[in-house]
Design a protein around this motif. Sequence first.
Motif, PDB file in Angstrom:
ATOM      1  N   TYR A  62      40.038  47.250  37.825  1.00 16.36           N
ATOM      2  CA  TYR A  62      39.242  48.486  37.791  1.00 16.36           C
ATOM      3  C   TYR A  62      37.850  48.360  38.425  1.00 16.36           C
ATOM      4  N   PRO A  63      37.079  47.298  38.170  1.00 16.03           N
ATOM      5  CA  PRO A  63      35.737  47.231  38.797  1.00 16.03           C
ATOM      6  C   PRO A  63      35.798  47.307  40.320  1.00 16.03           C
ATOM      7  N   GLY A  64      36.727  46.588  40.928  1.00 15.59           N
ATOM      8  CA  GLY A  64      36.851  46.636  42.381  1.00 15.59           C
ATOM      9  C   GLY A  64      37.333  47.982  42.878  1.00 15.59           C
ATOM     10  N   ALA A  65      38.226  48.618  42.101  1.00 11.91           N
ATOM     11  CA  ALA A  65      38.710  49.943  42.483  1.00 11.91           C
ATOM     12  C   ALA A  65      37.584  50.966  42.462  1.00 11.91           C
ATOM     13  N   VAL A  66      36.732  50.895  41.445  1.00 11.56           N
ATOM     14  CA  VAL A  66      35.573  51.798  41.368  1.00 11.56           C
ATOM     15  C   VAL A  66      34.620  51.547  42.530  1.00 11.56           C
ATOM     16  N   PHE A  67      34.352  50.279  42.813  1.00 11.54           N
ATOM     17  CA  PHE A  67      33.433  49.918  43.901  1.00 11.54           C
ATOM     18  C   PHE A  67      33.933  50.443  45.245  1.00 11.54           C
ATOM     19  N   ASN A  68      35.211  50.221  45.540  1.00 12.79           N
ATOM     20  CA  ASN A  68      35.758  50.653  46.824  1.00 12.79           C
ATOM     21  C   ASN A  68      35.871  52.168  46.928  1.00 12.79           C
ATOM     22  N   ASP A  69      36.223  52.840  45.823  1.00 13.76           N
ATOM     23  CA  ASP A  69      36.321  54.305  45.864  1.00 13.76           C
ATOM     24  C   ASP A  69      34.954  54.961  46.027  1.00 13.76           C
ATOM     25  N   LEU A  70      33.938  54.376  45.420  1.00 12.82           N
ATOM     26  CA  LEU A  70      32.590  54.930  45.578  1.00 12.82           C
ATOM     27  C   LEU A  70      32.099  54.785  47.012  1.00 12.82           C
ATOM     28  N   ILE A  71      32.460  53.689  47.658  1.00 10.89           N
ATOM     29  CA  ILE A  71      32.006  53.455  49.031  1.00 10.89           C
ATOM     30  C   ILE A  71      32.755  54.349  50.025  1.00 10.89           C
ATOM     31  N   TYR A  72      34.079  54.395  49.910  1.00  9.72           N
ATOM     32  CA  TYR A  72      34.887  55.081  50.924  1.00  9.72           C
ATOM     33  C   TYR A  72      35.187  56.540  50.592  1.00  9.72           C
ATOM     34  N   ASN A  73      35.295  56.873  49.308  1.00  7.35           N
ATOM     35  CA  ASN A  73      35.683  58.239  48.944  1.00  7.35           C
ATOM     36  C   ASN A  73      34.641  58.965  48.109  1.00  7.35           C
ATOM     37  N   MET A  74      33.582  58.269  47.701  1.00  8.81           N
ATOM     38  CA  MET A  74      32.536  58.852  46.858  1.00  8.81           C
ATOM     39  C   MET A  74      33.130  59.469  45.589  1.00  8.81           C
ATOM     40  N   SER A  75      34.065  58.754  44.987  1.00 11.18           N
ATOM     41  CA  SER A  75      34.712  59.230  43.762  1.00 11.18           C
ATOM     42  C   SER A  75      35.018  58.038  42.873  1.00 11.18           C
ATOM     43  N   ILE A  76      35.407  58.318  41.631  1.00 10.17           N
ATOM     44  CA  ILE A  76      35.768  57.279  40.684  1.00 10.17           C
ATOM     45  C   ILE A  76      37.264  57.385  40.402  1.00 10.17           C
ATOM     46  N   PRO A  77      37.999  56.301  40.568  1.00 13.49           N
ATOM     47  CA  PRO A  77      39.460  56.374  40.381  1.00 13.49           C
ATOM     48  C   PRO A  77      39.843  56.573  38.928  1.00 13.49           C
ATOM     49  N   SER A  78      41.008  57.112  38.735  1.00 13.79           N
ATOM     50  CA  SER A  78      41.536  57.310  37.387  1.00 13.79           C
ATOM     51  C   SER A  78      42.088  56.003  36.840  1.00 13.79           C
ATOM     52  N   TRP A  79      41.793  55.735  35.572  1.00 15.07           N
ATOM     53  CA  TRP A  79      42.295  54.518  34.926  1.00 15.07           C
ATOM     54  C   TRP A  79      43.821  54.482  34.932  1.00 15.07           C
ATOM     55  N   ASN A  80      44.446  55.617  34.723  1.00 17.04           N
ATOM     56  CA  ASN A  80      45.908  55.667  34.637  1.00 17.04           C
ATOM     57  C   ASN A  80      46.589  55.459  35.985  1.00 17.04           C
ATOM     58  N   ASN A  81      45.829  55.611  37.069  1.00 18.26           N
ATOM     59  CA  ASN A  81      46.420  55.524  38.402  1.00 18.26           C
ATOM     60  C   ASN A  81      46.090  54.207  39.106  1.00 18.26           C
ATOM     61  N   ILE A  82      45.542  53.253  38.366  1.00 21.34           N
ATOM     62  CA  ILE A  82      45.113  51.997  38.986  1.00 21.34           C
ATOM     63  C   ILE A  82      46.284  51.245  39.609  1.00 21.34           C
ATOM     64  N   LEU A  83      47.379  51.101  38.875  1.00 22.07           N
ATOM     65  CA  LEU A  83      48.524  50.368  39.405  1.00 22.07           C
ATOM     66  C   LEU A  83      49.101  51.045  40.643  1.00 22.07           C
ATOM     67  N   GLY A  84      49.080  52.375  40.660  1.00 22.27           N
ATOM     68  CA  GLY A  84      49.584  53.103  41.825  1.00 22.27           C
ATOM     69  C   GLY A  84      48.713  52.890  43.050  1.00 22.27           C
ATOM     70  N   MET A  85      47.413  52.756  42.850  1.00 21.95           N
ATOM     71  CA  MET A  85      46.506  52.525  43.974  1.00 21.95           C
ATOM     72  C   MET A  85      46.811  51.213  44.684  1.00 21.95           C
ATOM     73  N   TYR A  86      47.259  50.227  43.931  1.00 27.42           N
ATOM     74  CA  TYR A  86      47.529  48.905  44.495  1.00 27.42           C
ATOM     75  C   TYR A  86      49.033  48.656  44.711  1.00 27.42           C
ATOM     76  N   ASN A  87      49.824  49.711  44.636  1.00 31.92           N
ATOM     77  CA  ASN A  87      51.262  49.612  44.893  1.00 31.92           C
ATOM     78  C   ASN A  87      51.933  48.628  43.925  1.00 31.92           C
ATOM     79  N   LEU A  88      51.542  48.712  42.659  1.00 31.80           N
ATOM     80  CA  LEU A  88      52.063  47.786  41.659  1.00 31.80           C
ATOM     81  C   LEU A  88      53.009  48.446  40.653  1.00 31.80           C
ATOM     82  N   THR A  89      53.308  49.710  40.841  1.00 37.02           N
ATOM     83  CA  THR A  89      54.140  50.415  39.858  1.00 37.02           C
ATOM     84  C   THR A  89      55.596  49.961  39.914  1.00 37.02           C
ATOM     85  N   ASP A  90      56.119  49.725  41.106  1.00 40.41           N
ATOM     86  CA  ASP A  90      57.526  49.318  41.255  1.00 40.41           C
ATOM     87  C   ASP A  90      57.633  47.891  41.794  1.00 40.41           C
ATOM     88  N   ILE A  91      56.673  47.062  41.455  1.00 38.45           N
ATOM     89  CA  ILE A  91      56.618  45.723  42.054  1.00 38.45           C
ATOM     90  C   ILE A  91      57.665  44.773  41.495  1.00 38.45           C
TER      91      ILE A  91
END
Length: 203
Positions: A62-91
Amino acid sequence: MGKWSNLPVHASRVYFILIILQIPFFRIPCRSGMCTSPIHVTSSQLVASDVFPVVAVKTLLYPGAVFNDLIYNMSIPSWNNILGMYNLTDIKGASAMPDLQRLEVLAGSYFSVAGALIGLLKPQRMSMFGTLLIVWGLVKEGLLGKPVNTDPTKSVYVYPTMLIAVLCAFSSVKYNFQKAATAKPAPRPIAKPLKSSKKSKLR
């Protein structure tokens, strides 16, 4: 030596920031697709093997996801969608071959992440050992061509930040040069004749 005494502490903190914010060190194929940091590699393996609870993996990401989303998208990612952001849901159904072909990078990523976390409490050699394993894995594939990669979109790439990570990892190890320089071997005890010996009687 006084001004260098806090160098391992500061280097460990910088190394922790680089790891936890997922600053890209490399780009390699992994189980979840393409991984760019030790946390990416470690998390994909942890989720696939069910070694740690998913909550622990999401906390790591989560800390890295927040950092990268703030830099590139100016938003804060959803906690529930963290695994989906890193393609880990069906890993769990993904092939483990990319990780098995790069065991040095996989093991080095484990040691790097663990070393970064433990280094906040006490600087130690785990970060250096993990970083060296990653470097060797990348060098082996880049120079020796093992494993052989024929897909240019999955080619290995090393970012300049890898050099910063290596410097921080080495600097986080505490060396006591002053003690080593002033240390002298203990003097050998001189054997003295016993009072009951012939030599002592002659004296």
